[in-house]
Design a protein around this motif. Structure first.
Motif, short mmCIF file in Angstrom:
data_model
loop_
_atom_site.label_atom_id
_atom_site.label_comp_id
_atom_site.label_asym_id
_atom_site.label_seq_id
_atom_site.Cartn_x
_atom_site.Cartn_y
_atom_site.Cartn_z
N LYS A 227 -105.05 -21.06 -56.66
CA LYS A 227 -104.99 -21.29 -55.22
C LYS A 227 -105.10 -19.98 -54.44
O LYS A 227 -105.81 -19.90 -53.43
CB LYS A 227 -103.69 -22.01 -54.87
CG LYS A 227 -103.55 -22.35 -53.40
CD LYS A 227 -102.26 -23.12 -53.14
CE LYS A 227 -102.13 -23.50 -51.67
NZ LYS A 227 -100.87 -24.24 -51.42
N THR A 228 -104.42 -18.94 -54.93
CA THR A 228 -104.42 -17.65 -54.22
C THR A 228 -105.79 -17.00 -54.26
O THR A 228 -106.35 -16.60 -53.23
CB THR A 228 -103.38 -16.71 -54.83
OG1 THR A 228 -102.08 -17.30 -54.70
CG2 THR A 228 -103.39 -15.36 -54.12
N THR A 229 -106.37 -16.87 -55.46
CA THR A 229 -107.65 -16.17 -55.57
C THR A 229 -108.78 -16.99 -54.96
O THR A 229 -109.73 -16.44 -54.39
CB THR A 229 -107.97 -15.83 -57.04
OG1 THR A 229 -107.78 -16.99 -57.86
CG2 THR A 229 -107.05 -14.73 -57.54
N LEU A 230 -108.71 -18.31 -55.06
CA LEU A 230 -109.70 -19.15 -54.40
C LEU A 230 -109.64 -18.98 -52.89
O LEU A 230 -110.66 -19.00 -52.20
CB LEU A 230 -109.51 -20.61 -54.78
CG LEU A 230 -109.91 -20.99 -56.21
CD1 LEU A 230 -109.31 -22.34 -56.60
CD2 LEU A 230 -111.43 -21.02 -56.35
N GLY A 231 -108.43 -18.79 -52.39
CA GLY A 231 -108.26 -18.58 -50.95
C GLY A 231 -108.82 -17.25 -50.49
O GLY A 231 -109.11 -17.07 -49.30
N GLU A 232 -108.98 -16.30 -51.42
CA GLU A 232 -109.54 -14.99 -51.08
C GLU A 232 -111.07 -14.99 -51.07
O GLU A 232 -111.69 -14.07 -50.54
CB GLU A 232 -109.05 -13.94 -52.09
CG GLU A 232 -107.56 -13.67 -52.04
CD GLU A 232 -107.10 -12.77 -53.17
OE1 GLU A 232 -107.91 -12.48 -54.07
OE2 GLU A 232 -105.93 -12.35 -53.16
N MET A 233 -111.67 -16.03 -51.68
CA MET A 233 -113.13 -16.06 -51.75
C MET A 233 -113.75 -16.35 -50.39
O MET A 233 -113.12 -16.96 -49.52
CB MET A 233 -113.58 -17.11 -52.77
CG MET A 233 -113.26 -16.75 -54.21
SD MET A 233 -113.77 -18.02 -55.40
CE MET A 233 -115.56 -17.93 -55.25
N LYS A 234 -114.98 -15.93 -50.21
CA LYS A 234 -115.72 -16.19 -48.99
C LYS A 234 -115.85 -17.69 -48.74
O LYS A 234 -116.02 -18.48 -49.67
CB LYS A 234 -117.14 -15.63 -49.10
CG LYS A 234 -117.33 -14.17 -48.81
CD LYS A 234 -118.82 -13.86 -48.85
CE LYS A 234 -119.10 -12.41 -48.53
NZ LYS A 234 -120.56 -12.13 -48.56
N GLN A 235 -115.78 -18.08 -47.47
CA GLN A 235 -116.11 -19.45 -47.12
C GLN A 235 -117.56 -19.72 -47.53
O GLN A 235 -118.47 -18.96 -47.20
CB GLN A 235 -115.96 -19.65 -45.61
CG GLN A 235 -116.32 -21.05 -45.13
CD GLN A 235 -115.23 -22.06 -45.43
OE1 GLN A 235 -114.07 -21.72 -45.52
NE2 GLN A 235 -115.62 -23.32 -45.59
N GLY A 236 -117.78 -20.77 -48.31
CA GLY A 236 -119.13 -21.11 -48.72
C GLY A 236 -119.62 -20.39 -49.96
O GLY A 236 -120.81 -20.48 -50.30
N ALA A 237 -118.73 -19.70 -50.67
CA ALA A 237 -119.13 -19.01 -51.90
C ALA A 237 -119.26 -20.01 -53.05
O ALA A 237 -118.83 -21.17 -52.95
CB ALA A 237 -118.12 -17.93 -52.25
N PHE A 238 -119.84 -19.54 -54.14
CA PHE A 238 -120.01 -20.35 -55.35
C PHE A 238 -119.27 -19.70 -56.50
O PHE A 238 -119.23 -18.47 -56.62
CB PHE A 238 -121.49 -20.46 -55.72
CG PHE A 238 -122.32 -21.23 -54.74
CD1 PHE A 238 -122.56 -22.58 -54.92
CD2 PHE A 238 -122.88 -20.59 -53.64
CE1 PHE A 238 -123.34 -23.30 -54.02
CE2 PHE A 238 -123.67 -21.28 -52.73
CZ PHE A 238 -123.89 -22.64 -52.92
N LEU A 239 -118.71 -20.53 -57.38
CA LEU A 239 -118.00 -20.06 -58.57
C LEU A 239 -118.75 -20.51 -59.82
O LEU A 239 -119.13 -21.67 -59.92
CB LEU A 239 -116.57 -20.61 -58.60
CG LEU A 239 -115.73 -20.25 -59.83
CD1 LEU A 239 -115.39 -18.76 -59.82
CD2 LEU A 239 -114.45 -21.09 -59.86
N ILE A 240 -118.96 -19.58 -60.76
CA ILE A 240 -119.65 -19.90 -62.01
C ILE A 240 -118.76 -19.48 -63.17
O ILE A 240 -118.23 -18.36 -63.19
CB ILE A 240 -121.02 -19.17 -62.11
CG1 ILE A 240 -121.96 -19.63 -60.99
CG2 ILE A 240 -121.68 -19.42 -63.45
CD1 ILE A 240 -121.85 -18.84 -59.72
N ASN A 241 -118.59 -20.37 -64.14
CA ASN A 241 -117.77 -20.04 -65.32
C ASN A 241 -118.52 -20.39 -66.60
O ASN A 241 -118.72 -21.55 -66.92
CB ASN A 241 -116.45 -20.80 -65.27
CG ASN A 241 -115.53 -20.40 -66.42
OD1 ASN A 241 -115.72 -19.36 -67.05
ND2 ASN A 241 -114.51 -21.19 -66.68
#
Length: 317
Positions: free
Chosen positions: A217-231
């Motif tokens: 929740k914390t690190t996701l909240g730090e990401m840019k609005q509209g960013a993409f995550l790849i794992n």
């Protein structure tokens, strides 16, 4: 000496890895179950074997202690989080892995997933085949900022591919390759900076107590609005409930996941229902070339260890 091969993809596209074992005079028995073995099953099989060539099967402390003849556990892969390294060392059992063998394949898939989720390719494919003509719009990768969490062999190869898209590459790693970064225009940053500035954030970290749920929740909240995550690393790096909320609330534009926890994911996992989530069944290493390289490396590690030599990729010295 007898060897048990539980890794289902060992030698799948080439017989050379198996020949390495056979040419060394080893008696090779393959996994008869057609699926990864359980702890209980490994405990039943392992007492008869001198070597184990393993995939994702749980080689627990209990399994190791049952392996009275066991001298080596050769991982058919890179991550060794399914093997208790310290207990193996105490028991005199060498543990090896296959670094670099799948790096090109995983880097390729990383970019494939980035393009797929950004340009909504799976949704475009599905809808067109269903008779629709949806003119879906998504962002370009060209000129965007790519954040890499993990700058090992795979992360570095992803960075090289990003150069072809004129992306600015930020990389976080506890032990970064500063020379490579300098020569290839990669900016080494702290963890927070890589997360905060990335348009595309790609995970290439090993699974450790420190990295488990690093995306939360914390690190996701730090990401840019509209960013993409790849794992394309390990599913346990992500708190899936927190990711789901970030996607449903629109804080992230999308996610592309090749790894889950557990694997395979439950068919009712809500992440699988979202159109802005692209998924694949942990196939990062599944290229013909990577499979051959990995099999040959794992086999050679195992042979060297059983012959009393120092295997090239001994991880629990």
């Amino acid at each position: 000496m007898k060897v048990l091969v539980t890794a289902l993809s060992f030698g799948k596209h080439s017989d050379e890895p198996l020949r390495i074992l056979q040419d060394a005079g080893l008696e090779v028995h393959k996994n008869p179950l057609g699926r990864p073995m359980t702890e209980e099953e490994l405990c039943q099989y392992i007492p008869d074997y001198d070597g184990l060539l393993v995939g994702v099967d749980p080689v627990t402390t209990k399994v190791l202690e049952k392996g009275k003849k066991l001298k080596v556990v050769a991982k058919h892969g890179v991550g060794v989080d399914n093997i208790p390294l310290e207990r193996a060392r105490e028991l005199g059992i060498k543990v090896t892995n296959c670094p670099d063998s799948n790096s090109e394949a995983v880097a390729d898939l990383t970019f494939a997933l980035m393009l797929a989720v950004a340009r909504k390719i799976p949704l475009a494919d599905k809808s067109t085949k269903e008779g629709q003509w949806l003119r879906l719009t998504g962002p370009e990768l060209y000129g965007k900022t790519l954040g890499l969490l993990g700058f090992g062999a795979i992360g570095r190869r992803v960075a090289l591919r990003a150069k072809g898209f004129s992306m600015e590459v930020l990389a976080y790693d506890k032990y970064p390759d500063e020379k490579f970064a300098r020569e290839n225009g990669v900016i080494l940053t702290g963890l927070s900076e890589a997360i905060e500035k990335a348009d595309f954030l790609s995970l290439h970290l090993p699974l450790t107590p420190e990295t488990r749920n690093i995306i939360n929740k914390t690190t996701l909240g730090e990401m840019k609005q509209g960013a993409f995550l790849i794992n394309t690393a390990r599913g346990e790096l992500i708190n899936e409930e927190d990711l789901l909320l970030a996607l449903e609330e629109g804080r992230l534009a999308g996610a592309a996941l090749d790894a889950f926890s557990p694997e395979p994911p439950d068919k009712n996992n809500p992440l699988l229902k979202l159109n802005n989530v692209v998924v694949s069944p942990h196939i990062g290493a599944y290229s013909y070339e990577a499979n051959k390289r990995m099999g040959m490396a794992a086999a050679q590690n195992l042979v060297d260890a059983l012959q009393g030599k120092t295997p090239p990729n001994w991880v629990n010295q």
